[in-house]
Design a protein around this motif. Sequence first.
Motif, short mmCIF file in Angstrom:
data_model
loop_
_atom_site.label_atom_id
_atom_site.label_comp_id
_atom_site.label_asym_id
_atom_site.label_seq_id
_atom_site.Cartn_x
_atom_site.Cartn_y
_atom_site.Cartn_z
N GLY A 77 0.78 -1.22 0.00
CA GLY A 77 0.00 0.00 0.00
C GLY A 77 0.82 1.27 0.00
O GLY A 77 0.26 2.34 0.19
N GLY B 199 2.96 2.24 -5.00
CA GLY B 199 2.15 1.18 -5.59
C GLY B 199 2.36 -0.12 -4.85
O GLY B 199 2.84 -0.15 -3.73
N LEU B 200 1.98 -1.17 -5.49
CA LEU B 200 1.73 -2.41 -4.78
C LEU B 200 2.77 -3.48 -5.00
O LEU B 200 2.53 -4.66 -4.79
N GLU C 18 -5.43 1.70 -2.28
CA GLU C 18 -4.11 1.41 -1.73
C GLU C 18 -4.02 1.77 -0.25
O GLU C 18 -3.37 1.06 0.53
N ALA D 242 -4.43 -6.47 -6.52
CA ALA D 242 -3.64 -5.31 -6.96
C ALA D 242 -2.95 -5.59 -8.29
O ALA D 242 -2.89 -4.73 -9.17
#
Lengths: 471, 471
Positions: free
Chosen positions: B124, B128-129, B425, B448
Amino acid sequence: MSSSEPPPLAEHPPGTASHPAPTHPVCRPVRVDEPTAATGGLPHAPALSSPRPALPSSIPGDAAVTGPKAERLLSGPKGLGTTGVHPRRPGKPVNPLGPPNPALPSGIPGDVPVTGPEAQQLLGGPKGLGTASAYPQRPRKAADPVGNPVPGLYYHPVPEPDPVRVAEVDRRIKAWAMDEVDLYPEEWEEQFDGFFVGRYMVACHPDAPTIDHLMVAARLMVAENAVDDCYCEDHGGSPIGLGGRLLLAHTALDPLHTAEEYQSAWARSLQSDAPRRAYRSAMKYFLDWAGPSQADRYRHDMARLHMGYLAEAAWTQTEYVPEVWEYLAMRQFNNFRPCPTITDTVGGYELPADLQAQPAVQRIIALAGNATTLVNDLYSYTKELASPGNHLNLPVVIAEREALSERDAYLKAVEIHNNLMHAFEAEVAALTTAHALPNLLRFLRGVAVWVDGNHYWHQTNTYRYSLPDFW
Amino acid sequence: MSSSEPPPLAEHPPGTASHPAPTHPVCRPVRVDEPTAATGGLPHAPALSSPRPALPSSIPGDAAVTGPKAERLLSGPKGLGTTGVHPRRPGKPVNPLGPPNPALPSGIPGDVPVTGPEAQQLLGGPKGLGTASAYPQRPRKAADPVGNPVPGLYYHPVPEPDPVRVAEVDRRIKAWAMDEVDLYPEEWEEQFDGFFVGRYMVACHPDAPTIDHLMVAARLMVAENAVDDCYCEDHGGSPIGLGGRLLLAHTALDPLHTAEEYQSAWARSLQSDAPRRAYRSAMKYFLDWAGPSQADRYRHDMARLHMGYLAEAAWTQTEYVPEVWEYLAMRQFNNFRPCPTITDTVGGYELPADLQAQPAVQRIIALAGNATTLVNDLYSYTKELASPGNHLNLPVVIAEREALSERDAYLKAVEIHNNLMHAFEAEVAALTTAHALPNLLRFLRGVAVWVDGNHYWHQTNTYRYSLPDFW
């Protein structure tokens, strides 16, 4: 939808049947920017990170389902272990399988495993599902209802619902409808009373521990009827544009998660007409008692119901008379199912999600829902014929598609109902003989009792229903 | 539905856009009594009483979720214990949290608890993931895709999908479409190829253990598009009567349980047009890999999707341009959601039903689905403007309802998308910091990655999409 389920709460006052009131303030949407008493909206996704009180560690429900039988059933090394995962009402832990609830007779067999012939006798024998023993302990006479059963219909009579509970549910549901959600105008009061919500709910949920539990079911039932009446049927409903109305109402059950700028307009919309106010409030109360998986199950059943409404509306609009199997498929969605599947929440326990999803359980729920729904087709037959418009119901569809007389079509519909009831009971017997898990047994008995209570309510509701003159 | 999701597989051949082919044999229903190769129908509710092979008792997934954290999360004394309750493909037990899958790099952190800053970085953080690390181990160059991203859009680039897998999925999905379900006539072949199913699925499911797993997702995606194309959109679709068509198709996913006399006509109906053949077959394969709760989840998401189609159809029919919040509500249903929520089935593990139902998880899924769906609105904007009819999509609705220029409305839609991505996120970070359950982490990472792969597919699909000239 003429034959949509659950049956509409309100009917046209005498003499006004051909003049629905589409602009009545109850059903007319108000502008979402109108000031409302509450800003509305379901509570925002309560965070997982806010722990709720745990159930007592000694809760016997978990122990009861972790034996070798549970392992065999679910093929997993850990058993179910999900009963306790959903805390309920802070400060009010529910002990679903603990000491007998004061409202239940101590001899009720649901809380202990029952296998073999006993299971058959209890849950699926030819004499029905043993519902009598599930009723509260106070002395009961068999119901001596007004209204006759449909001749030839396979059903199980039920004891008279506890009149004290009936009266209290009636009192509270009316207060909720009038004071909390402003559901209907005064002139519909007689129709509301004529629905006999209390009798319906108490007959269908004899194992509800308290009136509060019964009210969870009562509000949802009344809200479902309000949506059906105002969006689909008698009170300003129409098949045109229905998909938009139902979806927006569905967000009162299955909330919107969108950009902040638009979230508040949505929240206000849930106060903007009676159906949405009712869905929102009834769901809010339901969420105080239901675990997340039970809420998910209910939302799924309501999505099914709304799809069923929309299929029926599509056929109404195109004046299509479906094949009998097509009608039966639609009616598996436009169906009572959301009512019996909350039997565990109303009973104060939980059927674990992984058990509920088993194909055999899903089949049983579908068969029960279909049988109860055809009971409505049979009892509401003359009412629907007398209503304006061409109303689909099973006898009408059979007559048209199989070129039978009205009488023969009706009798065939009775047969189909009986066939579904027998299939339901046979599947319950097979499943419970093989897997006598206490939560499963109790849930299936709850569904069976709901089926019987639903018949009782239809039979006795002579304010709404009367039988055709076929015998 | 112009803007309905998933995006249609097939477009009108050049020059025929204004002449849809409602009577094309692919989409035209055949009579249900026509002989068909298979008698059809989903398998009848496999009995609970047929035990399937148990997972190995040493499955670490259960152990991993029973620590104090799990107890705190779920407030129950027993923890989850549901991971192992659904056996999969006889003889092919899946060990979701065991040794790293050969297709995954050994360092992938999803299978061990990750808390605190690490979770934020993984799932998160502002960057980004962490999807890059979830891709297969073979050397990868960053994708150098044709097609430009929407300027200002918040998204995460993905590595180039494994070309070997892409080619194999493309080969198999075409064989399935042509040989198994007779999905489309030869003249639609170019359009089918132009959908780039393999690239889509491999980009969205980098952790799929095998091509078989990818095919589960690919068939469902193609089937969903066939229903959208043939019932709703380009190839003979119409808002009129749509409710009936969608409900009957939905029974290929959620089977009918009715009287024996009518069961076979229903089963035959599932072979009677391409959408139903595709749903039926894709679901049958899915059920070989999904547990009952995963199947139930998928059915629920598909009921939502169908409700979304029907809301959009209602507005099309009544020529109603919804408020922006109403459009966003409809689009939460007419949504990609069914695709990312099967990420665990495609990954060969299961997010337990009781975790999936948690409000925080439901909110995350909804936000992710909404973001991916608005990506489609943005990339398909010029395509939809060029199509016949008045197509609703977010920029069009904003322009109309908020009196903005086309450009400003488009830019505002980008902002709304970005807002949803950030919310997604942030919620993932909050949840995974508080509760680092391995199955949950892996599932959320799968969602995600799906979001990122979906963007990649839209950006690179220049056969279907081109950007407006606003910059």
